[in-house]
Design a protein around this motif. Structure first.
Motif, PDB file in Angstrom:
ATOM      1  N   GLY A 159       0.769  -1.227   0.000  1.00 42.73           N
ATOM      2  CA  GLY A 159       0.000   0.000   0.000  1.00 42.73           C
ATOM      3  C   GLY A 159       0.800   1.276   0.000  1.00 42.73           C
ATOM      4  N   TYR A 160       0.088   2.364  -0.260  1.00 43.70           N
ATOM      5  CA  TYR A 160       0.586   3.718  -0.104  1.00 43.70           C
ATOM      6  C   TYR A 160       0.157   4.219   1.283  1.00 43.70           C
ATOM      7  N   LYS A 161       0.739   5.342   1.673  1.00 42.19           N
ATOM      8  CA  LYS A 161       0.335   6.059   2.887  1.00 42.19           C
ATOM      9  C   LYS A 161       0.300   5.111   4.093  1.00 42.19           C
ATOM     10  N   GLN A 162      -0.754   5.159   4.886  1.00 42.28           N
ATOM     11  CA  GLN A 162      -0.793   4.365   6.111  1.00 42.28           C
ATOM     12  C   GLN A 162      -1.230   2.916   5.878  1.00 42.28           C
ATOM     13  N   SER A 163      -1.290   2.528   4.612  1.00 42.65           N
ATOM     14  CA  SER A 163      -1.584   1.120   4.312  1.00 42.65           C
ATOM     15  C   SER A 163      -0.333   0.259   4.320  1.00 42.65           C
ATOM     16  N   GLY A 164       0.833   0.869   4.521  1.00 45.90           N
ATOM     17  CA  GLY A 164       1.987   0.004   4.714  1.00 45.90           C
ATOM     18  C   GLY A 164       3.269   0.470   4.074  1.00 45.90           C
ATOM     19  N   ILE A 165       4.281  -0.368   4.235  1.00 48.90           N
ATOM     20  CA  ILE A 165       5.627  -0.145   3.705  1.00 48.90           C
ATOM     21  C   ILE A 165       6.103  -1.444   3.097  1.00 48.90           C
ATOM     22  N   GLY A 166       6.565  -1.395   1.854  1.00 50.51           N
ATOM     23  CA  GLY A 166       7.097  -2.589   1.207  1.00 50.51           C
ATOM     24  C   GLY A 166       6.038  -3.308   0.386  1.00 50.51           C
ATOM     25  N   ARG A 167       6.451  -4.399  -0.236  1.00 50.14           N
ATOM     26  CA  ARG A 167       5.571  -5.174  -1.101  1.00 50.14           C
ATOM     27  C   ARG A 167       5.711  -6.662  -0.793  1.00 50.14           C
ATOM     28  N   GLU A 168       4.637  -7.389  -1.077  1.00 55.94           N
ATOM     29  CA  GLU A 168       4.609  -8.830  -0.879  1.00 55.94           C
ATOM     30  C   GLU A 168       4.265  -9.508  -2.193  1.00 55.94           C
ATOM     31  N   TRP A 169       4.450 -10.846  -2.202  1.00 53.14           N
ATOM     32  CA  TRP A 169       4.087 -11.755  -3.296  1.00 53.14           C
ATOM     33  C   TRP A 169       5.172 -11.834  -4.379  1.00 53.14           C
ATOM     34  N   GLY A 170       5.442 -13.067  -4.792  1.00 59.00           N
ATOM     35  CA  GLY A 170       6.338 -13.322  -5.910  1.00 59.00           C
ATOM     36  C   GLY A 170       7.717 -12.736  -5.718  1.00 59.00           C
ATOM     37  N   GLU A 171       8.320 -12.332  -6.833  1.00 61.16           N
ATOM     38  CA  GLU A 171       9.668 -11.771  -6.782  1.00 61.16           C
ATOM     39  C   GLU A 171       9.714 -10.453  -6.019  1.00 61.16           C
ATOM     40  N   PHE A 172       8.578  -9.752  -5.955  1.00 55.41           N
ATOM     41  CA  PHE A 172       8.526  -8.486  -5.232  1.00 55.41           C
ATOM     42  C   PHE A 172       8.654  -8.731  -3.720  1.00 55.41           C
ATOM     43  N   GLY A 173       7.995  -9.777  -3.246  1.00 58.81           N
ATOM     44  CA  GLY A 173       8.131 -10.146  -1.851  1.00 58.81           C
ATOM     45  C   GLY A 173       9.509 -10.694  -1.535  1.00 58.81           C
ATOM     46  N   LEU A 174      10.060 -11.498  -2.434  1.00 58.95           N
ATOM     47  CA  LEU A 174      11.397 -12.057  -2.240  1.00 58.95           C
ATOM     48  C   LEU A 174      12.423 -10.949  -2.052  1.00 58.95           C
ATOM     49  N   ASP A 175      12.297  -9.905  -2.840  1.00 64.17           N
ATOM     50  CA  ASP A 175      13.263  -8.810  -2.801  1.00 64.17           C
ATOM     51  C   ASP A 175      13.348  -8.165  -1.417  1.00 64.17           C
ATOM     52  N   GLU A 176      12.234  -8.148  -0.666  1.00 58.33           N
ATOM     53  CA  GLU A 176      12.225  -7.527   0.656  1.00 58.33           C
ATOM     54  C   GLU A 176      13.110  -8.273   1.648  1.00 58.33           C
ATOM     55  N   TYR A 177      13.353  -9.543   1.415  1.00 56.75           N
ATOM     56  CA  TYR A 177      14.097 -10.374   2.371  1.00 56.75           C
ATOM     57  C   TYR A 177      15.557 -10.571   1.954  1.00 56.75           C
ATOM     58  N   LEU A 178      16.027  -9.733   1.033  1.00 50.53           N
ATOM     59  CA  LEU A 178      17.394  -9.857   0.533  1.00 50.53           C
ATOM     60  C   LEU A 178      18.161  -8.555   0.713  1.00 50.53           C
ATOM     61  N   GLN A 179      19.441  -8.691   1.045  1.00 48.77           N
ATOM     62  CA  GLN A 179      20.380  -7.578   1.045  1.00 48.77           C
ATOM     63  C   GLN A 179      21.155  -7.600  -0.268  1.00 48.77           C
ATOM     64  N   THR A 180      21.635  -6.433  -0.683  1.00 41.51           N
ATOM     65  CA  THR A 180      22.466  -6.336  -1.889  1.00 41.51           C
ATOM     66  C   THR A 180      23.900  -6.039  -1.476  1.00 41.51           C
ATOM     67  N   LYS A 181      24.808  -6.905  -1.911  1.00 40.18           N
ATOM     68  CA  LYS A 181      26.225  -6.714  -1.597  1.00 40.18           C
ATOM     69  C   LYS A 181      27.013  -6.596  -2.907  1.00 40.18           C
ATOM     70  N   SER A 182      27.890  -5.600  -2.945  1.00 42.82           N
ATOM     71  CA  SER A 182      28.789  -5.484  -4.097  1.00 42.82           C
ATOM     72  C   SER A 182      30.170  -5.999  -3.714  1.00 42.82           C
ATOM     73  N   VAL A 183      30.711  -6.864  -4.539  1.00 47.03           N
ATOM     74  CA  VAL A 183      32.079  -7.369  -4.378  1.00 47.03           C
ATOM     75  C   VAL A 183      32.845  -6.922  -5.592  1.00 47.03           C
ATOM     76  N   ALA A 184      33.750  -5.960  -5.397  1.00 48.05           N
ATOM     77  CA  ALA A 184      34.440  -5.343  -6.530  1.00 48.05           C
ATOM     78  C   ALA A 184      35.940  -5.529  -6.418  1.00 48.05           C
ATOM     79  N   TRP A 185      36.606  -5.548  -7.534  1.00 46.20           N
ATOM     80  CA  TRP A 185      38.043  -5.643  -7.571  1.00 46.20           C
ATOM     81  C   TRP A 185      38.577  -4.858  -8.760  1.00 46.20           C
ATOM     82  N   ALA A 186      39.813  -4.461  -8.660  1.00 51.19           N
ATOM     83  CA  ALA A 186      40.462  -3.716  -9.726  1.00 51.19           C
ATOM     84  C   ALA A 186      41.225  -4.679 -10.615  1.00 51.19           C
ATOM     85  N   ALA A 187      41.021  -4.541 -11.919  1.00 49.82           N
ATOM     86  CA  ALA A 187      41.752  -5.371 -12.877  1.00 49.82           C
ATOM     87  C   ALA A 187      43.156  -4.840 -13.017  1.00 49.82           C
ATOM     88  N   ARG A 188      44.131  -5.708 -12.978  1.00 50.13           N
ATOM     89  CA  ARG A 188      45.531  -5.286 -13.091  1.00 50.13           C
ATOM     90  C   ARG A 188      46.114  -5.739 -14.428  1.00 50.13           C
TER      91      ARG A 188
END
Length: 491
Positions: A462-491
């Motif tokens: 929902g919008y406003k006071q109906s809530g924060i975030g989304r549920e169902w399918g890939e949209f719900g899955l995304d709420e339970y995941l963190q994003t990590k970047s693993v980067a390196w410099a090419a030599r």
């Protein structure tokens, strides 16, 4: 008491266990007011045991480190066990939640199992768990490149509402488990039995101990889940008033919060709309599960040229409702969950009368029922949008009709609400309907009876006071995941 083949003990670290104290919660059939079961009223110590088990399962156990395919296989085994025991789930749902059979056999049970299968068979195999970062030339660094990883959020507290016990628990549990999280699930005190059954399904599927824990309790148990620093994420479904408390309690330890809260969803019926379809939609918004659904369409905004005819048709349809015990297959609308909820609904009905709104039908208790928490399906006309009955969520079988003259006025009325969960538009002019849908501040809009419904391929939230975030399918899955970047410099 009802006859059941499952334990009503707490489910912690893969084991059934009694609560620390002998205090219990009585589970009552809302149609008969009789106690059908007793479950532990989990203490703070019980909840901490469950959180500790989840923390260990996440930090040390195999579940977060299994591949998505391996986790999906376990989830499919859970789905198979659930399907095998659908008759038991349906019977328990009718007894503890008061659902009529048609609802118990579909949205309450089979739909969440379909979501579980979809997660394991469609979403997880195609999800971008890892993806490369395009090489970039950075001054002083050279060529930088790497990987983006999606990793499980951690230990999750899942707190469900009473109206759709199995459905709501599963809508949280499915993405949390798919992501690789460990969870503590707390069902509502009034409807804990279906969620306790999930422990059986986990055992049958071979879910590692501690990944799923189920505790039954009330306010103290919930507070511990929202404040304990070992919990990383809280997902709550319930009223906006309690949702604000959950949000505040979680803030001290900076937990992520997903909230699915109340609604006062509006339907706009233009002069050229399909009146039969719009009337049926309003009818189901009032009567489905006795109005105990946050996304139900209970506020109908009707063009003045068809306003009176709309009310007449809806009145006639509501007169056909058979209110009674949902165990009787001829019943089409069951009870509210409790005496307290019926008191709240009746108080709001009286407030509508006192404000000058007209009761077209209903407004009281069914005369033929001397027990059970029943309220007649009720329709209000002559409603001003500023009235309490046009603003407050009833969570009962009550609808209001408000007239309008122009599309701009209809949008202003629809958006004049603290909520924004769902909505609908009825019009023969589909372009105009789409433009109206785009202007309504709400999480989903159905045009001419279509819409996402309960498909896992569209987000729910929902919008406003109906809530924060989304549920169902890939949209719900995304709420339970963190994003990590693993980067390196090419030599």
């Amino acid at each position: 008491m009802i006859t059941h083949s499952f334990s009503t003990q707490l489910y912690i670290d893969g084991q059934r266990t009694d609560g620390e104290s002998n205090t219990v919660l009585a589970v009552r059939n809302p149609a008969t007011e009789q106690t059908i079961a007793e479950v532990p009223d989990a203490s703070v110590a019980d909840v901490r045991r469950a959180i500790t088990a989840a923390r260990h399962a996440f930090d040390e156990g195999p579940w977060p480190r299994m591949t998505p395919d391996e986790r999906a296989a376990v989830l499919l085994r859970m789905a198979e066990e659930m399907e095998r025991r659908i008759p038991e789930l349906v019977a328990v749902n009718i007894a503890e939640a008061g659902s009529v059979r048609a609802l118990a056999e579909t949205l309450q049970t089979r739909v969440p199992i379909a979501h579980l299968r979809d997660m394991a068979q469609r979403v997880m195999p195609a999800f971008a768990w890892e993806r490369p970062v395009d090489p970039t030339i950075m001054p002083g660094v050279g060529i930088s490149q790497g990987i983006l990883r999606r990793e499980p959020y951690g230990v999750c507290a899942l707190i469900a509402a009473y109206n759709f016990p199995f459905f709501l628990s599963m809508m949280k549990l499915i993405p949390a488990l798919a992501a690789g999280c460990a969870v503590v699930l707390k069902p509502a005190p009034a409807t804990p039995l279906e969620s306790l059954l999930i422990g059986d399904f986990a055992d049958a599927a071979g879910l590692p101990p501690g990944v799923l824990n189920v505790v039954t309790g009330d306010i103290e148990a919930g507070r511990e889940l929202t404040t304990d620093p070992m919990v990383d994420l809280v997902s709550f479904t319930g009223s906006d008033a309690v949702g604000r408390k959950v949000y505040a309690q979680a803030a001290a330890s900076m937990k992520k919060v997903v909230l699915e809260l109340g609604g006062k969803s509006a339907t706009i019926v233009r002069a050229d709309g399909d009146l039969d379809g719009a009337v049926r939609s309003a009818f189901f918004g009032i009567t489905t599960h006795a109005g105990q659904g946050c996304s139900l369409l209970t506020r109908t905004i009707v063009h003045e040229s068809v306003h009176d005819e709309f009310i007449d048709r809806l009145h006639k349809l509501l007169g056909q409702v058979r209110v009674g015990d949902p165990a009787d297959e001829s019943t089409t609308m069951g009870p509210l969950i409790s005496q307290a909820q019926r008191d709240k609904v009746e108080k709001l009905i009286r407030a509508g009368e006192q404000a000058g709104a007209r009761i077209v039908c209903g407004g009281g208790r069914p005369a033929h029922l001397d027990r059970g928490y029943f309220v007649e399906p009720t329709l209000f006309a002559d409603v001003d949008r500023s009235m309490t009955i046009a603003q407050a969520e009833f969570f009962g079988p009550v609808g209001v009709v408000i007239g309008f003259r122009t599309d701009d006025e209809a949008v202003r009325i629809a958006n004049d609400s603290p909520y924004g969960l769902s909505g609908a538009v009825w019009s023969a002019d589909t372009v105009a309907a789409y433009e109206l849908a785009a202007r309504i501040r709400t999480g989903s809009v159905a045009i001419n009876g279509g819409g996402a419904g309960v498909t896992p391929r569209a987000p729910f939230g929902g919008y406003k006071q109906s809530g924060i975030g989304r549920e169902w399918g890939e949209f719900g899955l995304d709420e339970y995941l963190q994003t990590k970047s693993v980067a390196w410099a090419a030599r």
